[in-house]
Design a protein around this motif. Structure first.
Motif, PDB file in Angstrom:
ATOM      1  N   UNK A 268       0.850  -1.037   0.547  1.00 61.91           N
ATOM      2  CA  UNK A 268       0.105  -0.134   0.488  1.00 61.91           C
ATOM      3  C   UNK A 268       0.788   1.177   0.047  1.00 61.91           C
ATOM      4  N   UNK A 269       0.464   2.448  -0.892  1.00 61.12           N
ATOM      5  CA  UNK A 269       0.254   3.604  -0.447  1.00 61.12           C
ATOM      6  C   UNK A 269       0.246   4.871   0.943  1.00 61.12           C
ATOM      7  N   UNK A 270       0.339   6.254   0.706  1.00 60.24           N
ATOM      8  CA  UNK A 270      -0.335   6.897   1.646  1.00 60.24           C
ATOM      9  C   UNK A 270      -1.271   7.890   0.407  1.00 60.24           C
ATOM     10  N   UNK A 271      -0.674   7.773  -0.853  1.00 57.33           N
ATOM     11  CA  UNK A 271      -1.634   8.479  -1.797  1.00 57.33           C
ATOM     12  C   UNK A 271      -2.968   8.456  -1.765  1.00 57.33           C
ATOM     13  N   UNK A 272      -3.613   9.816  -1.499  1.00 53.60           N
ATOM     14  CA  UNK A 272      -4.816   9.692  -1.597  1.00 53.60           C
ATOM     15  C   UNK A 272      -5.446  11.068  -2.579  1.00 53.60           C
TER      16      UNK A 272
ATOM     17  N   UNK B 142      -6.863  20.420  -1.605  1.00 52.60           N
ATOM     18  CA  UNK B 142      -8.401  21.269  -1.945  1.00 52.60           C
ATOM     19  C   UNK B 142      -9.008  22.677  -1.341  1.00 52.60           C
ATOM     20  N   UNK B 143      -8.595  22.473  -0.236  1.00 53.05           N
ATOM     21  CA  UNK B 143      -8.985  23.661   1.066  1.00 53.05           C
ATOM     22  C   UNK B 143     -10.305  22.724   1.643  1.00 53.05           C
ATOM     23  N   UNK B 144     -10.925  23.869   2.094  1.00 51.55           N
ATOM     24  CA  UNK B 144     -12.264  23.104   3.470  1.00 51.55           C
ATOM     25  C   UNK B 144     -13.553  22.897   2.369  1.00 51.55           C
ATOM     26  N   UNK B 145     -13.883  21.311   2.464  1.00 50.82           N
ATOM     27  CA  UNK B 145     -15.169  20.553   1.359  1.00 50.82           C
ATOM     28  C   UNK B 145     -16.343  21.719   1.585  1.00 50.82           C
ATOM     29  N   UNK B 146     -16.431  21.700   1.024  1.00 49.79           N
ATOM     30  CA  UNK B 146     -18.538  21.871   1.310  1.00 49.79           C
ATOM     31  C   UNK B 146     -18.849  21.250   1.602  1.00 49.79           C
ATOM     32  N   UNK B 147     -20.134  20.806   2.191  1.00 43.82           N
ATOM     33  CA  UNK B 147     -20.271  20.112   2.686  1.00 43.82           C
ATOM     34  C   UNK B 147     -21.580  19.402   0.888  1.00 43.82           C
TER      35      UNK B 147
ATOM     36  N   UNK C   9     -18.914  12.373 -11.250  1.00 41.68           N
ATOM     37  CA  UNK C   9     -17.971  12.726 -12.340  1.00 41.68           C
ATOM     38  C   UNK C   9     -16.657  11.329 -11.813  1.00 41.68           C
ATOM     39  N   UNK C  10     -16.460  11.172 -10.574  1.00 44.75           N
ATOM     40  CA  UNK C  10     -14.954  10.277 -10.703  1.00 44.75           C
ATOM     41  C   UNK C  10     -13.996  11.701 -10.730  1.00 44.75           C
ATOM     42  N   UNK C  11     -14.401  12.549 -11.463  1.00 45.15           N
ATOM     43  CA  UNK C  11     -13.296  13.163 -11.615  1.00 45.15           C
ATOM     44  C   UNK C  11     -12.068  13.524 -10.352  1.00 45.15           C
ATOM     45  N   UNK C  12     -10.646  14.034 -10.122  1.00 45.37           N
ATOM     46  CA  UNK C  12     -10.535  14.722  -9.058  1.00 45.37           C
ATOM     47  C   UNK C  12     -10.946  16.696  -8.883  1.00 45.37           C
ATOM     48  N   UNK C  13     -11.102  16.641  -7.702  1.00 47.86           N
ATOM     49  CA  UNK C  13     -11.243  18.106  -7.719  1.00 47.86           C
ATOM     50  C   UNK C  13     -10.378  19.034  -8.129  1.00 47.86           C
TER      51      UNK C  13
END
Length: 305
Positions: free
Chosen positions: A97-101, A146-151, A108-112
């Protein structure tokens, strides 16, 4: 730690009584998928003056979803900027395993959208290996990235290792195509779950008192300052009617809540104030977190009819 909190709370309470300014005022379910995402096919039609040509482009995902590796997000650590994830190997083979997230859009499955590249993973080198039945914990702190995520609902993706694409491996003459082997878990942000919640059962309300229930959030233990304030909310600006040391809570030692715990406080102001008239009122208390952050005021509204 509670024996050290009580003197501090008494000091806080005394300060509030003497001259403090008037205040203004799930378990997350991890989801493991075991099948890869579908291949995306895009068909483009190009028209010229003489003929029409259709070009079909097939895009294959650059990852495969791991089987038998279960991610669980710890709800007590979940914030808009971070969480902890436990990975458990339920298979019969060792799993690097890695610690990459990454945090992905759930639909959409697209990165933020990245706000900084500084925190982005630079390597896919293995951090360790989980044996059968083994587990590890990943600290995901995405504030810089990514900053702080919205709800809302997101996907938390953790990369385990790089593996050869099974289809490309069939062609022995070609270099194998490497894919990311990952796990994904639903990440639900509900910022209301990060604060204690106060409520007053209408059945307990009388002109001389009421019962307040405090449900602590799961992030940290909190202690009641043993001072409560009573406001008349029927006038603008609201008017403070009473600021009182809660002797009952002090004598009973009823002031501390563990993470996720509950505190029940019964108030009776008949001797100190009298009876309330019809109207809307607010009880306000201060809670001191054990994590070292400052005390904060919380309130609940009730109605005398």
């Amino acid at each position: 730690m509670k024996e050290y909190i009580l003197p501090a709370l008494l000091c806080i309470g005394a300060c509030f009584l003497i001259g403090c300014a008037e205040s203004s005022e799930p378990e997350n379910t991890a989801q493991t998928e075991t099948t890869a995402a579908a291949v995306t096919t895009v068909t483009t039609t190009v028209t010229t003056t003489t003929e029409t040509t259709t070009v079909t482009t097939t895009t294959k995902p650059d990852y495969v979803l791991a089987e038998n590796i279960v991610p669980e997000i710890d709800p007590a650590t979940l914030r808009t900027t971070k969480c902890k994830v436990k990975l458990t190997n339920q298979g019969e083979d060792n799993q690097p395993y890695t610690k990459n997230y990454r945090i992905l859009d759930h639909e959409t499955g697209q990165e933020l959208r990245l706000i900084s590249e500084d925190d982005k993973p630079k390597s896919s080198a293995a951090e360790g290996v989980m044996g059968p039945g083994g587990w590890t914990e990943i600290n995901a702190d995405w504030e810089k990235r990514y900053g702080s995520l919205q709800d809302g609902l997101y996907l938390l993706e953790i990369e385990l290792e790089q593996v050869a694409d099974a289809d490309s491996a069939e062609d022995s003459d070609a270099e194998p195509v490497m894919l990311r082997k990952v796990v994904r878990a639903d990440l639900e942000i509900d910022s209301a779950g990060f604060e204690p919640r106060l409520s007053i059962d209408p059945a307990t309300v009388t002109p001389q008192g009421c019962t307040l229930t405090v449900k602590n959030s799961p992030d940290t233990g909190r202690s009641y300052s043993m001072v409560y304030r009573l406001y008349d909310e029927s006038v603008t600006p609201r008017r403070e009617l009473l600021r009182e040391l809660d002797e009952d809570a002090r004598i009973a030692g009823n002031y501390h809540m563990d993470p996720g715990g509950t505190l029940t406080l019964t108030y009776n102001w008949r001797e100190t104030y009298g009876s309330l008239l019809e109207g809307t009122y607010v009880i306000e208390i201060d809670l001191l977190p054990e994590d070292g952050t400052p005390a904060k005021a919380y309130c609940a509204t009730f109605v005398i009819e």
